[in-house]
Design an enzyme around this catalytic site. Structure first.
Site, mmCIF file in Angstrom:
data_model
loop_
_atom_site.group_PDB
_atom_site.id
_atom_site.type_symbol
_atom_site.label_atom_id
_atom_site.label_comp_id
_atom_site.label_asym_id
_atom_site.label_seq_id
_atom_site.Cartn_x
_atom_site.Cartn_y
_atom_site.Cartn_z
ATOM 1 N N CYS A 120 6.304 0.471 -7.609
ATOM 2 C CA CYS A 120 6.999 -0.339 -7.295
ATOM 3 C C CYS A 120 7.258 -1.336 -6.037
ATOM 4 C CB CYS A 120 8.621 -1.006 -8.355
ATOM 5 S SG CYS A 120 9.529 0.137 -7.848
ATOM 6 N N ASN A 121 7.997 -1.939 -5.571
ATOM 7 C CA ASN A 121 8.808 -2.230 -3.833
ATOM 8 C C ASN A 121 8.517 -1.205 -3.346
ATOM 9 O OD1 ASN A 121 9.060 -3.225 -1.788
ATOM 10 N ND2 ASN A 121 9.903 -5.354 -2.318
#
Length: 222
Positions: A120-121
């Site tokens: 994810c980020n």
């Protein structure tokens, strides 16, 4: 892909992970191997073609909040197979509903001999939640053991409260499915027939009660 069956000692060793790793702050910017064919990390790793190729990555699960789509996105579609999940990084987001598709993608990749990066980020809350659910079901673990397994390889993970609640809920969901799957189909059929028979018997008893009442009414009227 069937769950892996292990004895208690093997499970303890698996959860413990490599004991010679000294975690440093910089390591949160890299990805870590959770299983031989499964990596977990942040966006930064997914932006480097050279890094992905050196890690032997063939498939990428890109998990992002919709508002991050401009930066958290498939960057090398000609080199890797991608799965993109638009997920709101909030405690109200339903991960359990989205997990089966991610699980199927990961399993298909590994069955084909691939190597999967899930990111994810930041690789702190969102993507780790999916990976924890995956290893939980794959190794038939409790949610605590699955969380520790992932945490012992990527120390910085910290699923938010809502995600953690869903991870706990998923344990009972997958174990219930396993219990149903383990029940021999023939026995399931017998149980269904018995239930129907019981229901039929109950209907017959109810009909009999109604007939008795009607007969009593008729007797009183006459």
């Amino acid at each position: 892909m069937a769950a892996v069956i292990m004895n208690e000692e093997q499970i303890r060793e698996l959860i413990q992970g490599p004991g010679d790793v000294e975690w440093s702050y910089e390591m949160r910017r890299k990805c870590q191997e959770i299983l031989p064919s499964l990596l977990l990390g942040p966006l930064q790793v997914s932006k480097s073609l050279e890094t992905l190729q050196s890690l032997g990555v063939t498939h990428v699960v890109c998990i992002r909040d919709a508002k991050e789509a401009f930066s958290v996105r498939p960057r090398f579609p000609d080199h890797f197979q991608y799965m993109v999940l638009d997920v709101e990084d909030s405690e109200e987001q339903n991960l359990i509903r989205l997990f089966p598709a991610a699980k199927q993608f990961i399993e298909n990749a590994i069955t084909q001999g691939g190597r999967v990066l899930v990111h994810c980020n930041g690789g702190i809350s969102l993507s780790p939640s999916f990976v924890v659910m995956y290893v939980m079901q794959h190794f038939n673990l409790s949610w605590e053991d699955a969380l520790h397994l992932v945490q012992n390889r990527r120390y910085c993970i910290s699923p938010n409260g809502g995600f953690l609640t869903q991870i706990k809920e998923y344990e009972s969901i997958y174990k219930a499915r396993n219990a149903v799957a383990a029940f021999p189909p023939q026995q399931r059929l017998v149980s269904v027939r018995r239930k129907r028979s019981d229901e039929d018997s109950e209907d017959e008893r109810e009909d009999e009660r109604k007939r008795v009442l009607m007969d009593q009414d008729d007797a009183m009227e006459s």
